[in-house]
Design a protein around this motif. Structure first.
Motif, mmCIF file in Angstrom:
data_model
loop_
_atom_site.group_PDB
_atom_site.id
_atom_site.type_symbol
_atom_site.label_atom_id
_atom_site.label_comp_id
_atom_site.label_asym_id
_atom_site.label_seq_id
_atom_site.Cartn_x
_atom_site.Cartn_y
_atom_site.Cartn_z
ATOM 1 N N LYS A 49 4.283 15.768 -0.779
ATOM 2 C CA LYS A 49 4.538 14.863 -1.903
ATOM 3 C C LYS A 49 5.818 14.064 -1.675
ATOM 4 O O LYS A 49 5.883 12.881 -2.033
ATOM 5 N N HIS A 50 6.824 14.692 -1.082
ATOM 6 C CA HIS A 50 8.060 13.965 -0.779
ATOM 7 C C HIS A 50 7.781 12.827 0.206
ATOM 8 O O HIS A 50 8.237 11.693 -0.004
ATOM 9 N N GLU A 51 7.038 13.123 1.270
ATOM 10 C CA GLU A 51 6.722 12.078 2.239
ATOM 11 C C GLU A 51 5.917 10.953 1.596
ATOM 12 O O GLU A 51 6.150 9.769 1.862
ATOM 13 N N LEU A 52 4.978 11.316 0.733
ATOM 14 C CA LEU A 52 4.176 10.295 0.063
ATOM 15 C C LEU A 52 5.019 9.465 -0.895
ATOM 16 O O LEU A 52 4.794 8.262 -1.047
ATOM 17 N N GLY A 91 6.898 3.684 -1.670
ATOM 18 C CA GLY A 91 7.963 2.826 -2.184
ATOM 19 C C GLY A 91 9.051 3.587 -2.900
ATOM 20 O O GLY A 91 9.697 3.068 -3.801
ATOM 21 N N ARG A 92 9.256 4.853 -2.473
ATOM 22 C CA ARG A 92 10.284 5.719 -3.061
ATOM 23 C C ARG A 92 10.097 5.850 -4.578
ATOM 24 O O ARG A 92 11.038 5.696 -5.362
ATOM 25 N N GLN A 93 8.866 6.132 -4.976
ATOM 26 C CA GLN A 93 8.549 6.377 -6.376
ATOM 27 C C GLN A 93 8.708 7.878 -6.637
ATOM 28 O O GLN A 93 7.879 8.687 -6.207
ATOM 29 N N GLU A 98 6.630 12.510 -6.175
ATOM 30 C CA GLU A 98 7.121 13.813 -5.729
ATOM 31 C C GLU A 98 7.232 14.807 -6.877
ATOM 32 O O GLU A 98 6.969 16.001 -6.705
ATOM 33 N N SER A 99 7.591 14.339 -8.065
ATOM 34 C CA SER A 99 7.875 15.263 -9.162
ATOM 35 C C SER A 99 6.640 15.698 -9.943
ATOM 36 O O SER A 99 6.686 16.708 -10.653
ATOM 37 N N CYS A 100 5.532 14.959 -9.832
ATOM 38 C CA CYS A 100 4.336 15.366 -10.583
ATOM 39 C C CYS A 100 3.755 16.648 -9.978
ATOM 40 O O CYS A 100 3.858 16.875 -8.772
ATOM 41 N N GLY A 134 -1.267 2.910 6.905
ATOM 42 C CA GLY A 134 -1.516 3.569 8.178
ATOM 43 C C GLY A 134 -0.825 4.916 8.269
ATOM 44 O O GLY A 134 -1.402 5.899 8.751
ATOM 45 N N GLU A 135 0.421 4.974 7.785
ATOM 46 C CA GLU A 135 1.174 6.219 7.821
ATOM 47 C C GLU A 135 0.602 7.247 6.839
ATOM 48 O O GLU A 135 0.548 8.447 7.128
#
Length: 248
Positions: free
Chosen positions: A57-60, A65-67, A71-73, A144-145
């Motif tokens: 989740k952190h990587e995503l 776009g650093r939302q 990560e927190s959900c 792609g990533e």
């Protein structure tokens, strides 16, 4: 209004969540409700990846776009248009050398619409259970990533993400265009849409001023002009074609 319509009319995007996990049973119910959405020719051309791993989740969150709410959900769903499963299902029935049209524009549209319909069903199911949701189009920022990170195969692409969790703060409801802006009678009436824009601009200016304590007051039409003139995710066509999609 009946209860279903009342539930639909309460929708708002949620970006702050409690850390209470979504139980597996409820997650499966949410996805099962998504599966009951209409699907073209019963192809069911979509898949969903439920991400709960903290590191993933952190990587995503970075790739979208650093939302921070990605990560927190408690659970982040990645909704994918999936023509790979159809190709596998059909493979044993094809004659030697017989081609499929999984790479056609029509197949792409069918799979994308299927994914969106299923996701919206799931969103309403989640909200009916007391959860909040937020769609994340930023999943396509660095598509792609994301595809590599989640090991997504050819003929599949991530359409959008969806945060799900118990809201930890109330969020405002953004006004929509008036019904007369989107409802046409028998034929498309361009003048009907144009006539409603000024009033909706006024509505959005009032909403933004209230939400931001006067810091923002840009009319909707100006925001849309900025959106239309901003090159956005222009890498998508090349990416999709490289994944075996949208080739004809």
């Amino acid at each position: 209004m009946n209860e279903v319509v009342m539930q639909l009319m309460k929708h708002r995007s949620v970006r702050a969540f409690e850390q209470t996990p979504v139980p597996e049973e409820q997650l499966r119910e949410i996805v099962a409700a998504g599966q009951m959405a209409s699907t073209s020719s019963n192809v069911q051309a979509y898949s969903v990846i439920a991400v709960t791993d903290t590191a993933l989740k952190h990587e995503l969150s970075v790739l979208t776009g650093r939302q921070a709410y990605v990560e927190s959900c408690p659970v982040f769903l990645v909704w994918c248009a999936d023509l790979n499963r159809l190709a596998q299902a059909a493979s044993s029935h094809l004659l030697d050398g017989e081609q499929t049209y999984a790479d056609s524009a029509e197949s792409f549209v069918v799979a994308t619409v299927d994914a969106a319909l299923a996701a919206q069903n799931a969103a309403i199911a989640a909200e009916s259970m007391g959860y909040g949701i937020c769609y994340i189009g930023g999943i396509r920022n660095r598509i792609g990533e994301v595809t590599s990170l989640l090991r997504i195969p050819r003929l599949v692409y991530p359409v959008f993400g969806m945060c799900i969790g118990i809201p930890s703060a109330s969020s405002g409801q953004r006004p929509r265009l008036p019904v007369d802006a989107v409802l046409h009678r028998d034929v498309y009436e361009p003048g009907r849409t144009f006539a409603t824009i000024g009033a909706y601009d006024d509505t959005m200016v009032r909403y933004l001023r209230s939400r931001t304590e006067g810091r923002k007051s840009t009319p909707w039409s100006k925001i849309m002009a900025e959106w239309l003139t901003r090159p956005n995710r222009l890498q998508l066509m090349e990416f999709l074609q490289g994944r075996g999609l949208l080739r004809r």
